[in-house]
Design an enzyme around this catalytic site. Structure first.
Site, PDB file in Angstrom:
ATOM      1  CG  ASP A   4      -6.134   8.786   6.074  1.00  0.00           C
ATOM      2  OD1 ASP A   4      -5.805   9.294   7.146  1.00  0.00           O
ATOM      3  OD2 ASP A   4      -6.907   9.347   5.282  1.00  0.00           O
ATOM      4  CD  GLU A  49      -3.105   0.861   0.345  1.00  0.00           C
ATOM      5  OE1 GLU A  49      -2.539   1.576  -0.496  1.00  0.00           O
ATOM      6  OE2 GLU A  49      -4.303   0.994   0.641  1.00  0.00           O
ATOM      7  CG  ASP A  50      -1.035   4.751  -1.490  1.00  0.00           C
ATOM      8  OD1 ASP A  50      -1.728   4.076  -0.697  1.00  0.00           O
ATOM      9  OD2 ASP A  50      -1.547   5.560  -2.281  1.00  0.00           O
ATOM     10  NE  ARG A 101      -2.783   8.494  -9.313  1.00  0.00           N
ATOM     11  CZ  ARG A 101      -3.451   8.052  -8.254  1.00  0.00           C
ATOM     12  NH1 ARG A 101      -2.790   7.650  -7.183  1.00  0.00           N
ATOM     13  NH2 ARG A 101      -4.761   8.025  -8.247  1.00  0.00           N
ATOM     14  CG  PHE A 145      -4.168  15.340   1.359  1.00  0.00           C
ATOM     15  CD1 PHE A 145      -4.944  14.202   1.506  1.00  0.00           C
ATOM     16  CD2 PHE A 145      -3.800  15.729   0.084  1.00  0.00           C
ATOM     17  CE1 PHE A 145      -5.344  13.458   0.395  1.00  0.00           C
ATOM     18  CE2 PHE A 145      -4.201  15.001  -1.028  1.00  0.00           C
ATOM     19  CZ  PHE A 145      -4.975  13.866  -0.870  1.00  0.00           C
TER      20      PHE A 145
HETATM   21  P1  IMP Z   1      -7.848   4.727   4.307  1.00  0.00           P
HETATM   22  O1  IMP Z   1      -8.916   3.766   3.870  1.00  0.00           O
HETATM   23  O2  IMP Z   1      -8.454   5.950   4.935  1.00  0.00           O
HETATM   24  O3  IMP Z   1      -6.781   4.121   5.166  1.00  0.00           O
HETATM   25  O4  IMP Z   1      -7.203   5.319   2.999  1.00  0.00           O
HETATM   26  C1  IMP Z   1      -6.292   4.687   2.235  1.00  0.00           C
HETATM   27  C2  IMP Z   1      -6.212   5.355   0.876  1.00  0.00           C
HETATM   28  O5  IMP Z   1      -6.578   6.742   0.932  1.00  0.00           O
HETATM   29  C3  IMP Z   1      -4.792   5.343   0.371  1.00  0.00           C
HETATM   30  O6  IMP Z   1      -4.515   4.170  -0.344  1.00  0.00           O
HETATM   31  C4  IMP Z   1      -4.732   6.590  -0.491  1.00  0.00           C
HETATM   32  O7  IMP Z   1      -5.165   6.303  -1.806  1.00  0.00           O
HETATM   33  C5  IMP Z   1      -5.715   7.534   0.149  1.00  0.00           C
HETATM   34  N1  IMP Z   1      -5.031   8.526   1.029  1.00  0.00           N
HETATM   35  C6  IMP Z   1      -5.044   8.567   2.369  1.00  0.00           C
HETATM   36  N2  IMP Z   1      -4.320   9.596   2.839  1.00  0.00           N
HETATM   37  C7  IMP Z   1      -3.817  10.219   1.746  1.00  0.00           C
HETATM   38  C8  IMP Z   1      -2.944  11.372   1.565  1.00  0.00           C
HETATM   39  O8  IMP Z   1      -2.461  12.022   2.506  1.00  0.00           O
HETATM   40  N3  IMP Z   1      -2.661  11.703   0.280  1.00  0.00           N
HETATM   41  C9  IMP Z   1      -3.155  11.019  -0.796  1.00  0.00           C
HETATM   42  N4  IMP Z   1      -3.948   9.948  -0.668  1.00  0.00           N
HETATM   43  C10 IMP Z   1      -4.290   9.548   0.590  1.00  0.00           C
END
Ligand code: IMP
Length: 179
Positions: free
Chosen positions: A102, A98-99, A164, A151
């Site tokens: 959050d 994963e990148d 990206r 962010f």
């Molecule tokens: P989660 O489900 O809230 O954990 O979100 C995961 C996904 O949200 C990641 O794979 C990203 O695509 C996106 N995401 C969460 N935080 C960021 C950020 O700071 N910048 C860009 N994308 C984010």
């Protein structure tokens, strides 16, 4: 040259490169004698996946999934499966790439989904972790960097599909974020 929409660089190319080399060494040791399948989560994990693969000293295969829960710069909380795996993961050592984690909602959905397919093991490697933002309890086994609740974009991460391609990870200027 830093992109004009970036307020500050959080992690530069050199820092990212050396941390991924470290993660590669750790994973190479942990997966010795096995042939894991790396599952990249599109689209944000693409640069990380490419660099991690080249730092992983064990034979492995790769596959991809696409999930969505984000719109602009905030999570909608509803996770949708947009693209599924090509191969079965039954009895495989699965490493999800994963990148960023959050809220954790995407990964908790993904974990439950993948566990129903009978992997031998299932672990997660994320480049970035924002632990202060969790809505569900999930802790990645391998993590590149813990970062504050800001962010960020670059190195695969986007804002409305832009940024990206940046080779570093940076915080967006307020003026670049649409109200
Ligand atoms: P989660 O489900 O809230 O954990 O979100 C995961 C996904 O949200 C990641 O794979 C990203 O695509 C996106 N995401 C969460 N935080 C960021 C950020 O700071 N910048 C860009 N994308 C984010």
């Amino acid at each position: 040259m830093v992109h004009p929409d970036i307020e500050r660089v959080l992690l530069d190319e050199g820092v990212i490169r050396s941390r991924i080399a470290e993660l590669g060494r750790q994973l190479t040791a942990d997966y010795a004698g096995r042939k894991p399948v790396l599952i990249g989560i599109l689209k944000g994990s693409v640069p990380f996946m490419a660099d991690l693969m080249r730092n992983l000293g064990v034979d492995h295969t790769v596959d991809f999934m696409c999930l969505s829960s984000y719109s602009g710069d905030s999570s909608t909380g509803v996770v949708r499966l947009i693209l599924d795996l090509r191969e079965s993961i039954q009895d495989r050592d699965v490493l999800v790439v994963e990148d960023i984690v959050d809220t954790g909602l995407t990964l908790s959905y993904l974990r439950q989904n993948l566990l129903t397919r009978g992997p031998r093991t299932l672990e997660l490697v994320t480049l970035l972790d924002k632990p202060d933002c969790r809505k569900v309890s999930i802790s990645p086994r391998y993590c590149g960097f813990k970062i504050p609740n800001e962010f960020v974009v670059g190195y695969g991460l986007d804002y409305n599909e832009a940024y990206r391609h940046l080779p570093y990870i940076g915080v967006l200027k307020k003026s670049a974020v649409k109200a």
